[in-house]
Design a protein around this motif. Structure first.
Motif, short mmCIF file in Angstrom:
data_model
loop_
_atom_site.label_atom_id
_atom_site.label_comp_id
_atom_site.label_asym_id
_atom_site.label_seq_id
_atom_site.Cartn_x
_atom_site.Cartn_y
_atom_site.Cartn_z
N THR A 1 -1.08 4.83 13.20
CA THR A 1 -1.66 3.28 12.56
C THR A 1 0.36 3.11 12.14
O THR A 1 1.35 3.17 12.96
N LYS A 2 0.42 1.75 11.56
CA LYS A 2 1.39 1.31 11.26
C LYS A 2 2.48 1.93 10.58
O LYS A 2 3.66 2.66 11.53
N GLU A 3 2.12 2.88 9.31
CA GLU A 3 3.16 3.87 9.08
C GLU A 3 3.26 4.99 9.81
O GLU A 3 4.84 5.66 9.74
N GLU A 4 2.74 5.37 10.76
CA GLU A 4 2.35 6.77 12.37
C GLU A 4 4.14 5.85 12.53
O GLU A 4 5.06 6.54 13.60
#
Length: 189
Positions: A109-112
């Motif tokens: 993900t973008k967050e990861e």
């Protein structure tokens, strides 16, 4: 912290059962190279180098992934309380300290992805980070190969290999050759 050699061997064997593939033998070759080089470097612990080399790709336990193996390995080792092994899972693919020249798919993900970059921004590479990056770049499942051969293979498989990343690998080789006082391939054979 990092696990004992025996604990690390068990973790890798169990991971190999979850996701069989040449990555397990590649990890063993990386570990042996790291151990041999560390034995030539007064300030490095060869047992620690072996364990960190063995676990650098442990995130592959969770399936066939690209950037995902970095994140998964990092988080897995943190959950087990092995912060030094987690650090190597994080740093081994980024010899330039950034995601900018990562070779492979961004399959998290973008967050990861942002979490990885933030952690890299806070990390000053030590000799263990550099050692595993070096050993990763000359370890194939079949054994030690010339770095240029391994990087060319990656370029063939992924379609590119950034010159700056290539150059950084060659700098790491020269750095450890200076520390060892000899050609790195003589050390790892």
């Amino acid at each position: 912290m990092y696990p004992t050699r025996q604990e690390a061997e068990k973790l890798l064997t169990d991971a190999g059962r979850c996701n069989p593939g040449p990555w397990e033998e590649h990890s063993r070759v990386t570990a042996l190279c790291a151990e041999k080089i560390a034995k030539q470097c007064e300030e490095l612990d060869s047992e620690k180098a072996y364990v960190l080399g063995l676990l650098h790709d442990i995130g592959r336990k969770f399936g066939v992934k690209h950037l995902g193996h970095v994140y998964d390995g990092w988080q897995y080792m943190l959950r087990l309380g092995y912060d030094e092994a987690a650090r190597i899972c994080l740093t081994h693919s980024f010899n330039e300290g950034t995601l900018e020249n990562y070779i492979g798919n961004f399959d998290i993900t973008k967050e990861e992805t942002e979490e990885i970059q933030q952690a890299l921004n806070k990390t000053e590479f030590d000799d263990y980070d550099k050692l595993i990056q070096l050993c990763d770049s000359m370890a194939a499942a079949e054994g030690v190969i010339k770095m240029e051969e391994r990087m060319s293979d990656i370029k063939r498989r992924y379609g590119a290999y950034p010159q700056s990343k290539w150059d950084k690998n060659m700098e790491l080789k020269a750095y450890f050759e200076e520390k060892c006082g000899q050609d790195i391939y003589n050390v790892v054979q």
